[in-house]
Design an enzyme around this catalytic site. Structure first.
Site, mmCIF file in Angstrom:
data_model
loop_
_atom_site.group_PDB
_atom_site.id
_atom_site.type_symbol
_atom_site.label_atom_id
_atom_site.label_comp_id
_atom_site.label_asym_id
_atom_site.label_seq_id
_atom_site.Cartn_x
_atom_site.Cartn_y
_atom_site.Cartn_z
ATOM 1 N N ARG A 120 32.827 66.954 34.657
ATOM 2 C CA ARG A 120 31.447 66.451 34.862
ATOM 3 C C ARG A 120 31.417 64.988 35.310
ATOM 4 N NH1 ARG A 120 30.391 69.560 30.029
ATOM 5 N NH2 ARG A 120 29.606 71.569 30.718
ATOM 6 N N LYS A 142 27.814 58.613 48.430
ATOM 7 C CA LYS A 142 27.569 59.972 48.913
ATOM 8 C C LYS A 142 28.901 60.697 49.002
ATOM 9 C CE LYS A 142 23.391 59.740 51.722
ATOM 10 N NZ LYS A 142 22.867 59.854 53.094
ATOM 11 N N GLU A 184 29.172 53.613 64.049
ATOM 12 C CA GLU A 184 28.469 53.261 62.804
ATOM 13 C C GLU A 184 28.184 51.755 62.758
ATOM 14 O OE1 GLU A 184 27.156 55.275 60.614
ATOM 15 O OE2 GLU A 184 28.241 57.171 60.773
ATOM 16 N N LYS A 225 24.647 47.659 54.145
ATOM 17 C CA LYS A 225 24.620 48.938 53.429
ATOM 18 C C LYS A 225 24.406 48.718 51.934
ATOM 19 C CE LYS A 225 26.142 53.469 52.885
ATOM 20 N NZ LYS A 225 26.817 54.653 53.363
ATOM 21 N N GLU A 235 18.228 57.959 48.224
ATOM 22 C CA GLU A 235 17.642 58.294 49.520
ATOM 23 C C GLU A 235 16.246 58.909 49.432
ATOM 24 O OE1 GLU A 235 20.599 59.584 52.475
ATOM 25 O OE2 GLU A 235 19.074 60.965 53.197
ATOM 26 N N ARG A 239 16.860 54.216 52.426
ATOM 27 C CA ARG A 239 18.223 54.644 52.754
ATOM 28 C C ARG A 239 18.247 55.598 53.948
ATOM 29 N NH1 ARG A 239 23.237 56.042 48.697
ATOM 30 N NH2 ARG A 239 24.731 56.462 50.354
ATOM 31 N N ASN A 243 20.570 56.950 58.376
ATOM 32 C CA ASN A 243 20.787 58.218 59.084
ATOM 33 C C ASN A 243 20.400 58.126 60.552
ATOM 34 O OD1 ASN A 243 21.639 59.447 56.720
ATOM 35 N ND2 ASN A 243 19.550 59.990 56.131
ATOM 36 N N HIS A 246 21.913 60.355 63.138
ATOM 37 C CA HIS A 246 22.701 61.368 62.442
ATOM 38 C C HIS A 246 22.082 62.769 62.490
ATOM 39 C CE1 HIS A 246 24.996 57.970 61.139
ATOM 40 N NE2 HIS A 246 25.797 58.711 60.393
ATOM 41 N N HIS A 250 24.716 65.137 63.649
ATOM 42 C CA HIS A 250 25.306 66.218 62.847
ATOM 43 C C HIS A 250 25.150 67.560 63.566
ATOM 44 C CE1 HIS A 250 25.107 64.021 58.697
ATOM 45 N NE2 HIS A 250 26.139 63.657 59.422
ATOM 46 N N HIS A 262 32.762 62.395 64.444
ATOM 47 C CA HIS A 262 31.467 62.029 63.862
ATOM 48 C C HIS A 262 30.819 60.871 64.631
ATOM 49 C CE1 HIS A 262 28.381 61.421 60.861
ATOM 50 N NE2 HIS A 262 28.755 60.162 60.720
HETATM 51 N N1 GLY Z 1 25.909 57.606 55.540
HETATM 52 C C1 GLY Z 1 24.579 57.302 55.220
HETATM 53 C C2 GLY Z 1 24.389 56.927 53.782
HETATM 54 O O1 GLY Z 1 25.326 56.640 53.076
HETATM 55 O O2 GLY Z 1 23.280 56.926 53.328
#
Ligand code: GLY
Length: 357
Positions: A120, A142, A184, A225, A235, A239, A243, A246, A250, A262
């Protein structure tokens, strides 16, 4: 060495500097002492840096074992995740011990998820070895694996205990990986700091002469960041800015069966969104031209290139966007550039997004 604090629910440091890998054991022992550490790495990175990291950890008193999986996004799946979990269990890791992710985004996402769910949740340390992982995926907690239905569909928010970015390791990156990471970096220029698009101008190729500039640039991106995730860890709002590019990116990655990296797919996604925003009169004219110039320094695709014929058609793109984890029944949050350095977040229905694009 630079130290940037990430003020999420669980606070941690990101350390950035040349040659940090040699001292990783000491840095980790100071931040998060433990007895055992399992290093998770892939078949590319393990050969370069696995032994160095293991030796440094041993010198600082850790018992170590290393799990190596076959490199590639196609292996960021449930099978590899369960192999990692089995290995960690065989090594008898407890909640006092650590997982160390040594590698790019695939490794960090998957090792982080293993740490999030083993017993956990146990602590882990990110040691990113790609530019993309350094400026994005290693910071912010993430973690995920891909499902056949889409990218990063099974995951958890689980912040690392420490992030160590050794900027010298970028010297062994293949050119395509080096360049892909800059997508990025350019993203941060588009969402927050226009100066970044100036700073990258002489960095089209890695050499030891650019170490200092690279360290400063990576630190700036990590600072941005860190601020964003401190404000919105899970998010629910700001946040989503991270994206940018993205949603389309994606979908392009998935539709091309991960043939594109990517960063390459994100480059196409950023271009599509910026061109669409310009057409709709929502973005300063000329922004997509500046973005294109920045992407071209690194040979990144812009969707306008001659290989565009290989990109998914509109239907395939929209089908994959519908599977994006950010989509809901009534639409998807997209990031729309207004000018270089400023973007807006907007929820759009799929029909509206299709029209917009
Ligand atoms: N890769 C985008 C984030 O970490 O929110």
């Amino acid at each position: 060495m630079k130290r940037i604090k990430v003020r999420t629910g669980k606070e941690y440091d990101v350390l950035i500097g040349g040659g940090l890998l040699a001292d990783a054991g000491e840095l980790i022992a100071k931040a998060r002492p433990g007895r055992r550490a399992v290093i998770v790495t892939d078949s590319n990175v393990g050969g370069y840096y696995g032994d160095q990291l293991a030796e440094s950890l041993s010198r600082s008193g850790f018992e170590t074992a290393t799990f190596v999986f076959t490199a590639g996004e196609e292996n960021k799946n449930a099978r590899t995740l369960f192999d990692i979990l089995g290995f960690i269990a065989d090594c008898r890791l407890t909640r006092e011990d650590l997982v160390i992710a040594l590698g790019g985004g695939v490794t960090g996402d998957m090792a982080g998820l293993a740490a999030a769910i083993y017993m956990r949740g146990i602590d882990y340390v990110q040691v990113p070895t790609s530019i993309l992982a350094a400026v994005d995926s290693s910071v912010g907690g993430k973690t995920a694996i891909d499902l056949p239905q889409g990218k990063n569909l099974a995951g958890a928010f689980h912040q690392p205990a420490l992030v160590i970015i050794d900027t010298e390791v970028f010297g062994t990156l293949p050119m395509r990986d080096y360049c892909s990471g800059f997508a990025e970096i350019i993203k941060y220029g588009m969402i927050e700091d226009p100066q970044i698009l100036e700073q990258i101008k002489d960095l089209g190729e890695y050499s030891s002469a650019i170490q200092q500039e690279l360290e400063e640039l990576i630190s700036r991106c990590v600072e941005i960041k860190a601020d964003v995730v401190a404000e919105d860890e899970f998010e629910g709002g700001k946040r989503r800015l991270l994206n940018f590019g993205h949603t389309v990116g994606h979908a392009v990655e998935k539709a091309t069966n991960y043939r594109l990296y990517h960063g390459e797919a994100v480059a196409i996604g950023m271009m599509r969104m910026t061109q669409a925003a310009e057409r709709a009169g929502r973005c300063d004219a000329g922004a997509s031209g500046k973005l294109e110039q920045a992407l071209k320094i690194f040979g990144l695709p812009t969707g306008k290139d001659s290989n565009q014929a290989n990109l998914p058609d509109k239907d395939a793109l929209m089908e994959n966007i519908a599977m994006d984890k950010k989509s809901t029944d009534d639409g998807i949050y997209v990031v729309i550039p207004e000018r270089i350095g400023k973007c807006a977040i907007e929820k759009m229905s799929m029909a509206r997004l299709e029209e917009f694009l």
